[in-house]
Design a protein around this motif. Structure first.
Motif, PDB file in Angstrom:
ATOM      1  N   THR A   1       0.390   6.852   0.550  1.00 53.87           N
ATOM      2  CA  THR A   1      -1.024   6.950   0.186  1.00 53.87           C
ATOM      3  C   THR A   1      -1.212   6.858  -1.328  1.00 53.87           C
ATOM      4  O   THR A   1      -2.175   6.258  -1.813  1.00 53.87           O
ATOM      5  N   ALA A   2      -0.270   7.436  -2.077  1.00 52.89           N
ATOM      6  CA  ALA A   2      -0.360   7.408  -3.542  1.00 52.89           C
ATOM      7  C   ALA A   2       0.054   6.061  -4.120  1.00 52.89           C
ATOM      8  O   ALA A   2      -0.071   5.840  -5.325  1.00 52.89           O
ATOM      9  N   GLY A   3       0.542   5.162  -3.280  1.00 52.47           N
ATOM     10  CA  GLY A   3       0.946   3.852  -3.763  1.00 52.47           C
ATOM     11  C   GLY A   3       2.374   3.781  -4.249  1.00 52.47           C
ATOM     12  O   GLY A   3       2.802   2.751  -4.789  1.00 52.47           O
ATOM     13  N   GLU A   4       3.139   4.854  -4.046  1.00 51.52           N
ATOM     14  CA  GLU A   4       4.527   4.852  -4.495  1.00 51.52           C
ATOM     15  C   GLU A   4       5.432   4.096  -3.523  1.00 51.52           C
ATOM     16  O   GLU A   4       6.514   3.639  -3.917  1.00 51.52           O
ATOM     17  N   LEU A   5       5.018   4.010  -2.265  1.00 50.18           N
ATOM     18  CA  LEU A   5       5.793   3.295  -1.253  1.00 50.18           C
ATOM     19  C   LEU A   5       4.909   2.248  -0.589  1.00 50.18           C
ATOM     20  O   LEU A   5       3.721   2.499  -0.330  1.00 50.18           O
ATOM     21  N   SER A   6       5.497   1.111  -0.324  1.00 48.96           N
ATOM     22  CA  SER A   6       4.779   0.109   0.457  1.00 48.96           C
ATOM     23  C   SER A   6       4.875   0.480   1.934  1.00 48.96           C
ATOM     24  O   SER A   6       5.639   1.369   2.327  1.00 48.96           O
ATOM     25  N   THR A   7       4.100  -0.214   2.760  1.00 52.07           N
ATOM     26  CA  THR A   7       4.137   0.074   4.199  1.00 52.07           C
ATOM     27  C   THR A   7       5.523  -0.189   4.774  1.00 52.07           C
ATOM     28  O   THR A   7       6.031   0.591   5.596  1.00 52.07           O
ATOM     29  N   ALA A   8       6.154  -1.266   4.327  1.00 49.68           N
ATOM     30  CA  ALA A   8       7.494  -1.580   4.827  1.00 49.68           C
ATOM     31  C   ALA A   8       8.500  -0.510   4.406  1.00 49.68           C
ATOM     32  O   ALA A   8       9.352  -0.087   5.200  1.00 49.68           O
ATOM     33  N   GLU A   9       8.404  -0.069   3.153  1.00 49.00           N
ATOM     34  CA  GLU A   9       9.317   0.983   2.688  1.00 49.00           C
ATOM     35  C   GLU A   9       9.083   2.278   3.453  1.00 49.00           C
ATOM     36  O   GLU A   9      10.031   2.996   3.802  1.00 49.00           O
ATOM     37  N   PHE A  10       7.816   2.581   3.704  1.00 50.99           N
ATOM     38  CA  PHE A  10       7.501   3.789   4.470  1.00 50.99           C
ATOM     39  C   PHE A  10       8.106   3.725   5.865  1.00 50.99           C
ATOM     40  O   PHE A  10       8.723   4.691   6.338  1.00 50.99           O
ATOM     41  N   GLU A  11       7.952   2.588   6.538  1.00 50.10           N
ATOM     42  CA  GLU A  11       8.471   2.462   7.895  1.00 50.10           C
ATOM     43  C   GLU A  11       9.994   2.556   7.915  1.00 50.10           C
ATOM     44  O   GLU A  11      10.575   3.186   8.810  1.00 50.10           O
ATOM     45  N   ASN A  12      10.646   1.955   6.936  1.00 45.12           N
ATOM     46  CA  ASN A  12      12.110   2.017   6.896  1.00 45.12           C
ATOM     47  C   ASN A  12      12.604   3.443   6.673  1.00 45.12           C
ATOM     48  O   ASN A  12      13.537   3.907   7.342  1.00 45.12           O
ATOM     49  N   ARG A  13      11.978   4.144   5.749  1.00 48.65           N
ATOM     50  CA  ARG A  13      12.413   5.513   5.472  1.00 48.65           C
ATOM     51  C   ARG A  13      12.039   6.454   6.617  1.00 48.65           C
ATOM     52  O   ARG A  13      12.773   7.396   6.911  1.00 48.65           O
ATOM     53  N   LYS A  14      10.906   6.190   7.247  1.00 50.98           N
ATOM     54  CA  LYS A  14      10.526   7.004   8.405  1.00 50.98           C
ATOM     55  C   LYS A  14      11.543   6.823   9.527  1.00 50.98           C
ATOM     56  O   LYS A  14      11.929   7.788  10.198  1.00 50.98           O
TER      57      LYS A  14
END
Length: 241
Positions: free
Chosen positions: A222-235
């Motif tokens: 949400t803060a823009g530190e992670l892209s959607t792809a990065e979020f999904e990979n880390r999740k």
């Protein structure tokens, strides 16, 4: 997360400024002590002297004796200014107390050694150096001993504070459930992921709180530190733990 990061940066910046201030004060003060010592050493070798005037001079001053005065004067100013500029002056552990102790106690000991070992020193210079050493050594040692005691007490208090600090409370099941529902409602979790993490709520104190970890990732996205792809990979990595 952003507030914590900002606070960490502020604390790191303050610590760096403090270290630079103390380091600069220490270097400037030590250079001043060296200059002061060099000038006084030469003055003591000369002893009392005079130059000019209508009277017969018993001991004329050598050439360049004025420069010795200015050398000592500049060194003393640098030393005093460094003590004043240090974070806690000489009232607390730090560069100020080190400079005070080295300047007074160290300088006094150097004078005493010169008096004891240099037989060619003029009598008046020997007397003056002995008096200065007798005064300066206790002045320096007292502050140095106080600084050591203060430092030991500070470390002991810090150790007791860490030992007696309460353990951080684990998040309760209700708050974790609210977090899980919020992640699901914002689209951070699929239905299958929601059901998988819901089973974690049965453990009130899990070794790894996957719900909290995914919430942190969502906040960073949400803060823009992670892209959607990065979020999904880390999740995905968190869910596989």
């Amino acid at each position: 997360m952003r507030v914590c990061d900002r606070r960490s940066r502020v604390l790191s910046g303050a610590l760096m400024k403090s270290l630079v201030r103390e380091g600069t004060s220490l270097v400037v003060g030590l250079v001043g002590i060296v200059l002061l010592g060099l000038g006084l050493n030469q003055v003591l070798d000369i002893g009392s002297c005079a130059s000019g005037g209508p009277y017969v001079i018993a001991r004329p001053c050598p050439e360049g004796h004025d420069s010795l005065f200015w050398l000592s004067f500049v060194g003393a100013l640098m030393w005093i200014a460094a003590i004043i500029a240090s974070k806690r002056n000489f009232v607390g552990p730090g560069a100020g107390q080190i400079l005070w102790t080295v300047g007074f106690a160290g300088g006094g000991i150097a004078l005493l050694l010169k008096v004891l070992n240099q037989e060619s020193m003029p009598p008046d210079a020997r007397l003056g150096a002995s008096i200065v050493a007798a005064v300066n050594i206790p002045m320096g040692l007292v502050v140095g001993i106080i600084g050591i005691v203060q430092l030991v007490r500070q470390r002991r208090k810090g150790h007791l504070r860490r030992r007696d600090a309460p353990a951080p409370a684990a998040p309760d099941t209700w708050s974790r459930m609210k977090t899980l529902n919020a992640l699901r409602s914002t689209g951070a979790l699929t239905r299958a992921e929601f059901d998988l993490l819901k089973a974690d709520l049965a453990d009130p104190a899990p070794a790894i709180d996957r719900v909290a970890l995914i919430r942190q990732l969502a906040d960073r996205r949400t803060a823009g530190e992670l892209s959607t792809a990065e979020f999904e990979n880390r999740k995905r990595d968190v869910l596989q733990r």
